[in-house]
Design a protein around this motif. Structure first.
Motif, short mmCIF file in Angstrom:
data_model
loop_
_atom_site.label_atom_id
_atom_site.label_comp_id
_atom_site.label_asym_id
_atom_site.label_seq_id
_atom_site.Cartn_x
_atom_site.Cartn_y
_atom_site.Cartn_z
N ALA A 57 0.58 -9.23 1.03
CA ALA A 57 -0.11 -9.15 -0.26
C ALA A 57 -1.57 -9.55 -0.12
N GLN A 58 -1.85 -10.60 0.66
CA GLN A 58 -3.24 -11.05 0.80
C GLN A 58 -3.92 -10.40 2.01
N ARG A 59 -3.14 -9.68 2.80
CA ARG A 59 -3.59 -8.93 3.98
C ARG A 59 -4.20 -9.79 5.08
N TYR A 60 -3.77 -11.02 5.15
CA TYR A 60 -4.07 -11.81 6.34
C TYR A 60 -3.05 -12.93 6.47
N LEU A 67 -0.35 -4.39 -10.63
CA LEU A 67 0.91 -4.24 -11.35
C LEU A 67 1.99 -3.65 -10.45
N SER A 68 1.62 -2.64 -9.66
CA SER A 68 2.65 -2.04 -8.81
C SER A 68 3.09 -3.02 -7.72
N ALA A 69 2.16 -3.85 -7.25
CA ALA A 69 2.54 -4.88 -6.28
C ALA A 69 3.52 -5.86 -6.91
N LEU A 70 3.24 -6.20 -8.17
CA LEU A 70 4.12 -7.13 -8.87
C LEU A 70 5.53 -6.53 -9.01
N ILE A 71 5.57 -5.24 -9.38
CA ILE A 71 6.87 -4.61 -9.56
C ILE A 71 7.67 -4.61 -8.25
N ARG A 116 0.83 -1.20 0.00
CA ARG A 116 0.00 0.00 0.00
C ARG A 116 0.87 1.25 0.00
N MET A 117 2.05 1.12 0.64
CA MET A 117 2.93 2.28 0.74
C MET A 117 3.44 2.68 -0.63
#
Ligand SMILES: Nc1ncnc2c1ncn2[C@@H]1O[C@H](COP(=O)(O)OP(=O)(O)OP(=O)(O)O)[C@@H](O)[C@H]1O
Ligand SMILES: [Mg+2]
Lengths: 267, 310
Positions: free
Chosen positions: B211-214, B140-144, B130-131
């Motif tokens: 990534a999955q937030r749990y 896409l940004s998470a992937l990067i 999230r940051m």
């Protein structure tokens, strides 16, 4: 002058207190001067390899002392004393790491004396390794980046010999290190051994089953039987000795015949 | 679709690296992995909820390394069989992980924040994903970001395995006796190697967690097989060469594995078939060399017979 290696009253039994008890070393004592190259004879099960294993620290002895260059190493940990001891076995596979390159293998062995550097393989050490490999005359100096596992047994043993001596150990142990090689390669490795030991003034012990080799190499020959030292030849007496005479002397001292394998080597 | 598969593959890539180090470099079947993955995940969850998302990544790595330390000590100091050592740690970790999550089997990355009217609504914790928002497309940004972490791991490891401690660890898996006779404490290098492997596995757990937030205790089961599948797929592509190639191939294998799974979902295979599919992939890849050998031998024999009958 005090001895480079001093072994006193060393004893070791396997499986003590069971019907299988085996006394492998029985009150064994030996002093080796600096620069001595001692060949060791004895039939199968005489305790020769056990003696080496005790010196290397594979197990603590039941009794006795092992002093190397004034330092008592009897109970020192295996990897600690390895700084000063090089060892080579019959099986060429034991001394080298197959999936690492020749260069990396030498670098590993050189850890004992190498100056601290970030990368294990660096230009200065590599140049040194290249020179050393060239002295083997096997062309390995041009194949430093290939994996050790791709070499033949003889080439690997030659490389292992370099690894065992690269840090100029205070003691070199050779346990039938050419027995698994073909005759030609065996001669080559033996010549190299002789040269390295002489050039570096190493103190060495070499186990062999070959009477001719035992008398032809080094300056002293000892014979073991049932974990004891039964014969110690040097000087003129050794120069005058023939392989045949050695066999007779052995039966005389130990009270029984030598094993078949040793006699075969006589022919 | 592809992005989501690659995203998954990248999250599990450090774990594949860990499996590569344990199985290929150290030559040790390390079963700690299922446990250390979840341990990295649960510890990461706690630290994330406490409000330190970046620190949580490092906490996940440390947790994995701690698990590796236990397995390493069991193997070297207590001389317990490597497979059993891993099983013992993994089993023990189940309880530990349960306790870390406060007696629950899962935990969401959120914290009860009291609103204005005294009513409390849960607020999602900050995560590294999230940051760092690089664009509109969150996926896409998470992937990067994951790819960056993965590339950093590969680069650091590739360099490390060329240093003195690095080659000592490699040699330990290759010929431990030779390491000892080079005056190196092989127990130590082995333990450090196992810690390194499980630290990477812990990092994977931490990345998945954010990534999955749990965090979920069930996420670890079968991880080992997933990691092995990745390593084996990578090896089938790149062959068994140097360490650096090996590291890259493990990572690529992890991506391909996820693409295969994604393809399986596309043809409407239910999600519970994943485990069986993974086991089959690993088995197939392991059998492949043998099958090749057999078919070559068969062909040689046929040619030989034909020539003999002439
Ligand atoms: N780890 C062990 N456990 C039990 N017995 C052992 C062990 N190692 C050696 N022995 C026994 O100790 C005795 C001496 O063995 P050692 O290997 O030292 O003989 P050796 O002189 O090297 O013989 P060879 O010429 O056949 O190599 C043998 O009887 C052997 O069976
Ligand atoms: Mg022997």
């Amino acid at each position: 002058m005090s001895a480079q290696l001093s072994i006193s009253h060393l004893a070791k039994s396997f499986e003590p207190g069971t019907p299988n008890e085996k006394i492998a070393l029985n009150d064994f004592s030996l002093d080796a001067e600096k620069g001595d190259f001692i060949t060791i004879l004895g039939s199968n099960g005489a305790g020769k390899s056990t003696l080496f294993n005790a010196i290397l620290g594979k197990f603590p002895p039941d009794r006795g002392r092992i002093v190397l260059d004034g330092e008592d190493i009897t109970y020192q940990r295996e990897h600690r004393r390895a700084i000063d001891i090089g060892c080579l076995y019959q099986n060429p596979l034991r001394g080298t790491a197959p999936s690492m390159t020749i260069e990396e293998n030498l670098a590993m062995a050189y850890t004992r004396k190498a100056s601290k550097s970030f990368f294990a393989v660096n230009r200065r050490d590599s140049a040194h390794f290249r020179e050393l490999l060239a002295t083997l005359g096997l062309g390995l100096e041009n194949r430093m980046k290939i994996k050790m596992g791709l070499l033949s047994g003889g080439q690997r043993q030659a490389a292992a010999l370099l690894m065992a001596t690269i840090a100029r150990p205070k003691l070199l142990l050779l346990d039938e290190h050419t027995a698994a090689l073909d005759p030609a390669t065996s001669v080559k490795v033996l010549e190299t051994t002789k040269r390295i030991v002489a050039e570096n003034g190493l103190t060495a012990l070499m186990i062999t089953h070959d009477m001719g080799m035992a008398l032809g190499f080094g300056n002293r020959t000892i014979m073991m039987d049932s974990g004891r030292l039964v014969m110690d030849l040097r000087g003129q007496e050794r120069i005058d000795m023939s392989p045949r005479g050695l066999v007779d002397l052995f039966s005389d001292r130990s009270g029984h015949e030598l094993s078949d394998r040793t006699l075969l080597a006589l022919r | 679709m592809l992005i989501s598969a690659l995203g998954q593959g990248t999250l599990y890539a450090p774990m594949a690296l860990g499996v590569f180090i344990a199985f290929r470099i150290l030559n040790t079947p390390d079963l700690t992995i299922d446990g250390s993955f979840v341990f990295g995940m649960t510890v990461c969850a706690l630290v994330t909820i406490a409000g330190h998302p970046v620190l949580a990544m490092f906490a996940g790595i440390l947790a994995g390394m701690l698990a590796g330390l236990v397995t390493g000590l069991l193997q070297t100091k207590l001389r317990i069989n490597p497979i059993l050592s891993g099983i013992l740690t993994m089993t023990g970790l189940y309880t530990v992980n349960y306790m870390v999550l406060g007696g629950q089997s899962n935990l969401y990355l959120q914290r009860a924040a009291s609103g204005d009217g005294g009513a409390s609504a849960p607020a999602a914790s900050r995560t590294i994903y999230r940051m760092l928002k690089l664009g509109e497309n969150g996926e896409l940004s998470a992937l990067i970001l994951s790819v960056l972490i993965m590339a950093l791991c590969v680069a650091l490891l590739a360099v490390f395995f060329k240093t003195r401690p690095g080659i000592a660890i490699r040699a330990t898996g290759d010929n431990e006796e030779m390491v000892r006779s080079s005056s190196i404490n092989a127990d130590l290098t082995r333990t450090i190697g196992i810690m390194l492997a499980n630290g990477l596995v812990g990092l994977s757990g931490a990345m998945l967690c954010q990534a999955q937030r749990y965090a979920d205790l069930g996420n670890g089961s079968g991880m080992l097989v997933v990691g092995l599948a990745s390593v084996i797929i990578g090896q089938a592509l790149f062959g068994r060469r140097g360490v650096t190639t090996g590291l890259v191939s493990a990572v690529v294998g992890s991506e391909i594995y996820r693409v295969i799974l994604q393809a399986a979902y596309q043809i409407d295979m239910p999600s519970y078939t994943v485990k069986l599919l993974s086991a089959l992939i690993v088995t197939a890849a392991l059998v492949l060399p043998l099958a090749k050998e057999k078919s070559l031998a068969w062909r040689a024999r046929r040619t030989g017979e034909r020539e003999g009958s002439r």
